[in-house]
Design a protein around this motif. Structure first.
Motif, PDB file in Angstrom:
ATOM      1  N   HIS A  71       0.836  -1.213   0.000  1.00 23.98           N
ATOM      2  CA  HIS A  71       0.000   0.000   0.000  1.00 23.98           C
ATOM      3  C   HIS A  71       0.865   1.256   0.000  1.00 23.98           C
ATOM      4  O   HIS A  71       0.439   2.310  -0.488  1.00 23.98           O
ATOM      5  N   THR A  72       2.094   1.154   0.517  1.00 20.40           N
ATOM      6  CA  THR A  72       2.972   2.331   0.515  1.00 20.40           C
ATOM      7  C   THR A  72       3.352   2.729  -0.900  1.00 20.40           C
ATOM      8  O   THR A  72       3.364   3.911  -1.257  1.00 20.40           O
ATOM      9  N   LEU A  73       3.670   1.739  -1.730  1.00 19.32           N
ATOM     10  CA  LEU A  73       4.062   2.016  -3.112  1.00 19.32           C
ATOM     11  C   LEU A  73       2.857   2.398  -3.967  1.00 19.32           C
ATOM     12  O   LEU A  73       2.953   3.265  -4.844  1.00 19.32           O
ATOM     13  N   HIS A  74       1.716   1.749  -3.700  1.00 19.63           N
ATOM     14  CA  HIS A  74       0.498   2.121  -4.432  1.00 19.63           C
ATOM     15  C   HIS A  74       0.131   3.581  -4.143  1.00 19.63           C
ATOM     16  O   HIS A  74      -0.210   4.345  -5.052  1.00 19.63           O
ATOM     17  N   GLY A  75       0.197   3.949  -2.866  1.00 26.22           N
ATOM     18  CA  GLY A  75      -0.140   5.328  -2.498  1.00 26.22           C
ATOM     19  C   GLY A  75       0.811   6.328  -3.127  1.00 26.22           C
ATOM     20  O   GLY A  75       0.396   7.383  -3.645  1.00 26.22           O
ATOM     21  N   TRP A  76       2.113   6.003  -3.075  1.00 27.14           N
ATOM     22  CA  TRP A  76       3.106   6.900  -3.680  1.00 27.14           C
ATOM     23  C   TRP A  76       2.862   7.064  -5.178  1.00 27.14           C
ATOM     24  O   TRP A  76       2.930   8.164  -5.709  1.00 27.14           O
ATOM     25  N   GLU A  77       2.565   5.975  -5.870  1.00 25.36           N
ATOM     26  CA  GLU A  77       2.360   6.035  -7.314  1.00 25.36           C
ATOM     27  C   GLU A  77       1.106   6.856  -7.650  1.00 25.36           C
ATOM     28  O   GLU A  77       1.109   7.664  -8.594  1.00 25.36           O
ATOM     29  N   MET A  78       0.040   6.681  -6.893  1.00 26.82           N
ATOM     30  CA  MET A  78      -1.177   7.471  -7.132  1.00 26.82           C
ATOM     31  C   MET A  78      -0.907   8.960  -6.969  1.00 26.82           C
ATOM     32  O   MET A  78      -1.315   9.781  -7.798  1.00 26.82           O
ATOM     33  N   LEU A  79      -0.192   9.299  -5.913  1.00 26.61           N
ATOM     34  CA  LEU A  79       0.099  10.710  -5.648  1.00 26.61           C
ATOM     35  C   LEU A  79       1.121  11.263  -6.630  1.00 26.61           C
ATOM     36  O   LEU A  79       1.067  12.449  -6.981  1.00 26.61           O
ATOM     37  N   ARG A  80       2.041  10.409  -7.079  1.00 28.26           N
ATOM     38  CA  ARG A  80       3.020  10.847  -8.077  1.00 28.26           C
ATOM     39  C   ARG A  80       2.317  11.254  -9.364  1.00 28.26           C
ATOM     40  O   ARG A  80       2.640  12.277  -9.981  1.00 28.26           O
ATOM     41  N   ARG A  81       1.350  10.465  -9.782  1.00 25.25           N
ATOM     42  CA  ARG A  81       0.606  10.797 -11.001  1.00 25.25           C
ATOM     43  C   ARG A  81      -0.192  12.086 -10.822  1.00 25.25           C
ATOM     44  O   ARG A  81      -0.265  12.906 -11.746  1.00 25.25           O
ATOM     45  N   ALA A  82      -0.781  12.240  -9.647  1.00 28.57           N
ATOM     46  CA  ALA A  82      -1.508  13.482  -9.382  1.00 28.57           C
ATOM     47  C   ALA A  82      -0.570  14.678  -9.408  1.00 28.57           C
ATOM     48  O   ALA A  82      -0.906  15.750  -9.927  1.00 28.57           O
ATOM     49  N   SER A  83       0.628  14.504  -8.848  1.00 26.39           N
ATOM     50  CA  SER A  83       1.611  15.585  -8.819  1.00 26.39           C
ATOM     51  C   SER A  83       2.049  15.967 -10.223  1.00 26.39           C
ATOM     52  O   SER A  83       2.244  17.146 -10.529  1.00 26.39           O
ATOM     53  N   GLN A  84       2.202  14.982 -11.108  1.00 32.38           N
ATOM     54  CA  GLN A  84       2.578  15.279 -12.485  1.00 32.38           C
ATOM     55  C   GLN A  84       1.512  16.114 -13.179  1.00 32.38           C
ATOM     56  O   GLN A  84       1.826  17.012 -13.969  1.00 32.38           O
ATOM     57  N   ARG A  85       0.262  15.831 -12.879  1.00 31.43           N
ATOM     58  CA  ARG A  85      -0.827  16.604 -13.470  1.00 31.43           C
ATOM     59  C   ARG A  85      -0.842  18.036 -12.954  1.00 31.43           C
ATOM     60  O   ARG A  85      -1.136  18.984 -13.689  1.00 31.43           O
ATOM     61  N   MET A  86      -0.508  18.208 -11.671  1.00 30.59           N
ATOM     62  CA  MET A  86      -0.605  19.521 -11.036  1.00 30.59           C
ATOM     63  C   MET A  86       0.687  20.316 -11.129  1.00 30.59           C
ATOM     64  O   MET A  86       0.704  21.517 -10.885  1.00 30.59           O
ATOM     65  N   GLY A  87       1.800  19.646 -11.460  1.00 24.76           N
ATOM     66  CA  GLY A  87       3.082  20.338 -11.506  1.00 24.76           C
ATOM     67  C   GLY A  87       3.997  19.819 -10.427  1.00 24.76           C
ATOM     68  O   GLY A  87       3.585  19.627  -9.270  1.00 24.76           O
ATOM     69  N   ASP A  88       5.251  19.604 -10.780  1.00 22.32           N
ATOM     70  CA  ASP A  88       6.190  18.995  -9.845  1.00 22.32           C
ATOM     71  C   ASP A  88       6.566  19.898  -8.679  1.00 22.32           C
ATOM     72  O   ASP A  88       7.199  19.453  -7.723  1.00 22.32           O
ATOM     73  N   ASP A  89       6.205  21.183  -8.743  1.00 19.12           N
ATOM     74  CA  ASP A  89       6.559  22.098  -7.667  1.00 19.12           C
ATOM     75  C   ASP A  89       5.493  22.162  -6.586  1.00 19.12           C
ATOM     76  O   ASP A  89       5.514  23.039  -5.739  1.00 19.12           O
ATOM     77  N   ASN A  90       4.548  21.228  -6.606  1.00 20.61           N
ATOM     78  CA  ASN A  90       3.467  21.235  -5.634  1.00 20.61           C
ATOM     79  C   ASN A  90       3.969  20.669  -4.314  1.00 20.61           C
ATOM     80  O   ASN A  90       4.126  19.450  -4.159  1.00 20.61           O
ATOM     81  N   ALA A  91       4.244  21.549  -3.354  1.00 19.10           N
ATOM     82  CA  ALA A  91       4.817  21.121  -2.075  1.00 19.10           C
ATOM     83  C   ALA A  91       3.871  20.214  -1.307  1.00 19.10           C
ATOM     84  O   ALA A  91       4.297  19.259  -0.645  1.00 19.10           O
ATOM     85  N   TYR A  92       2.603  20.506  -1.393  1.00 24.01           N
ATOM     86  CA  TYR A  92       1.607  19.728  -0.664  1.00 24.01           C
ATOM     87  C   TYR A  92       1.640  18.258  -1.069  1.00 24.01           C
ATOM     88  O   TYR A  92       1.749  17.360  -0.236  1.00 24.01           O
ATOM     89  N   LEU A  93       1.591  18.003  -2.383  1.00 33.67           N
ATOM     90  CA  LEU A  93       1.634  16.619  -2.835  1.00 33.67           C
ATOM     91  C   LEU A  93       3.018  16.010  -2.655  1.00 33.67           C
ATOM     92  O   LEU A  93       3.153  14.794  -2.512  1.00 33.67           O
ATOM     93  N   GLY A  94       4.054  16.853  -2.653  1.00 31.88           N
ATOM     94  CA  GLY A  94       5.395  16.344  -2.389  1.00 31.88           C
ATOM     95  C   GLY A  94       5.488  15.708  -1.016  1.00 31.88           C
ATOM     96  O   GLY A  94       6.031  14.601  -0.855  1.00 31.88           O
ATOM     97  N   PHE A  95       4.949  16.385  -0.007  1.00 25.97           N
ATOM     98  CA  PHE A  95       4.934  15.818   1.344  1.00 25.97           C
ATOM     99  C   PHE A  95       4.051  14.570   1.392  1.00 25.97           C
ATOM    100  O   PHE A  95       4.374  13.589   2.061  1.00 25.97           O
ATOM    101  N   ALA A  96       2.906  14.619   0.706  1.00 27.26           N
ATOM    102  CA  ALA A  96       1.999  13.467   0.706  1.00 27.26           C
ATOM    103  C   ALA A  96       2.687  12.239   0.119  1.00 27.26           C
ATOM    104  O   ALA A  96       2.528  11.116   0.625  1.00 27.26           O
TER     105      ALA A  96
END
Length: 362
Positions: A245-270
């Motif tokens: 679940h740790t890797l699944h969660g990271w991958e889901m959030l990574r894809r969201a971060s790519q959509r929103m921009g890599d400079d998104n600090a909020y998703l970076g911490f998530a």
């Protein structure tokens, strides 16, 4: 009378009555003219009702024109009012000093009526343009603030949906995500007072950390129900699947971060928290076997918050521990499972942890 049709107000300042009379007679047909025969009186009138422009003598008894201009430029109500010096002083250093204190222009005595009218008209036009730009900028700032607030509401709503989805699949967690969010905020706030954690004081770092904490187990949506909802202990194979679940969660959030921009600090911490909150200080955790400071601080905070809450909460496979028992178990793992400094922060803030647990109890 509207703002666009009213006559501009001029404040004429001179200690010589004849000069006041001359300028008033020259300008009163087109402008509303106020007169002041001293620097103090000029400041009083200007601060009571800021004029659109000031015509100011330099050489006056008591407070000279330079000082009057300096004070006008210091006051928020009059800092943008143009000041034209009317003076017999004509040396370059005199004008230099005037511009240094904020003057917009100089007119030399004896005055030429056409020059006075032209200078006044020009500077009033410039001020009108500047006022218009300030109003437009203020409107744009308000519109931008409203749009940012809308984006933040959308982000928070999206977060709520994501967290709710995970909670619906794991019905035993209750208010776990809310409590751990509060715990992370408390721990980060406490550690931010130390020099080695000064980065926590930058911008909205603590707020971003706390808001991202509820996503720590978002990857559990990818875990099959027979494992996620199993009432008893997991076997080795099931535990291996649960750990993904740790890797699944990271991958889901990574894809969201790519959509929103890599400079998104909020998703970076998530992303950090989702992937690494099961790492251990001694390097025996998962999924990457990170050790010590190699584990992101966000995940080290989450690890203590997550385990503390799991210990004091009832689960199908265990009863709820007391606060004292939970504290003892975590203290025993300082330097092995947990960052010792985060454990120390927990000890220093344990009363706030108790209050949070009581406020958001299941």
């Amino acid at each position: 009378m509207t703002q666009t049709t009213r006559r501009p107000t001029l404040l004429v300042v001179d200690d010589t009555p004849a000069n006041l009379t001359l300028l008033a007679g020259l300008l009163h047909d087109d402008y509303r003219v106020k007169l002041a025969n001293s620097g103090l009186r000029a400041l009083e009138l200007a601060l009571q009702e800021p004029p659109d422009l000031v015509l100011l003598d330099v050489m006056m008894p008591g407070m000279d024109g330079y000082e009057v201009c300096r004070r006008l430029k210091q006051a928020p109500a009059t800092r943008d009012v143009p000041v034209i010096f009317i003076t017999a002083m004509s040396q370059p250093e005199d004008e230099t000093r005037g511009f240094e204190v904020g003057a917009a222009d100089f007119v030399h005595k004896p005055i030429s009526p056409p020059i006075v009218r032209a200078r006044v008209r020009t500077h009033l036009q410039v001020k009108a343009w500047q006022d218009s730009l300030r109003e437009r900028n203020a409107g744009l700032e308000q519109a931008l603030a409203a749009r940012l607030a809308e984006v933040n509401r959308l982000r928070d709503a999206t977060l709520f949906v994501m967290v709710s989805f995970a909670e619906f699949r794991d019905e035993d967690t209750g208010n776990h995500v809310r409590r751990t969010q509060e715990y992370v905020h408390v721990l980060a706030e406490h550690l931010s007072q130390r020099d080695e954690f000064a980065a926590l004081r930058e911008g909205q770092t603590i707020e971003h950390l706390a808001k991202s904490a509820p996503l720590h187990d978002i990857g559990k949506v990818a875990i099959p129900d027979h494992i996620l909802l199993k009432p008893g202990p997991l076997d080795a194979e099931q535990m291996a699947i649960m750990r993904t679940h740790t890797l699944h969660g990271w991958e889901m959030l990574r894809r969201a971060s790519q959509r929103m921009g890599d400079d998104n600090a909020y998703l970076g911490f998530a992303m950090e928290i989702a992937r690494h909150h099961h790492e251990r200080w001694d390097g025996t955790g998962y999924p990457d076997a990170l050790a010590g400071d190699a584990i992101p601080l966000s995940a080290r905070l989450m690890a203590v918050a997550d385990v503390y809450d799991a210990l004091i909460s009832r689960r199908p496979y265990k009863p709820a521990y007391t606060h004292q028992d939970a504290m003892a178990r975590i203290a025993a793992e300082a330097g092995r499972h947990f960052d010792p400094q985060v454990v120390e922060a927990l000890r220093a803030t344990e009363q706030r942890f108790i209050a949070i647990a009581q406020t958001w109890q299941d």
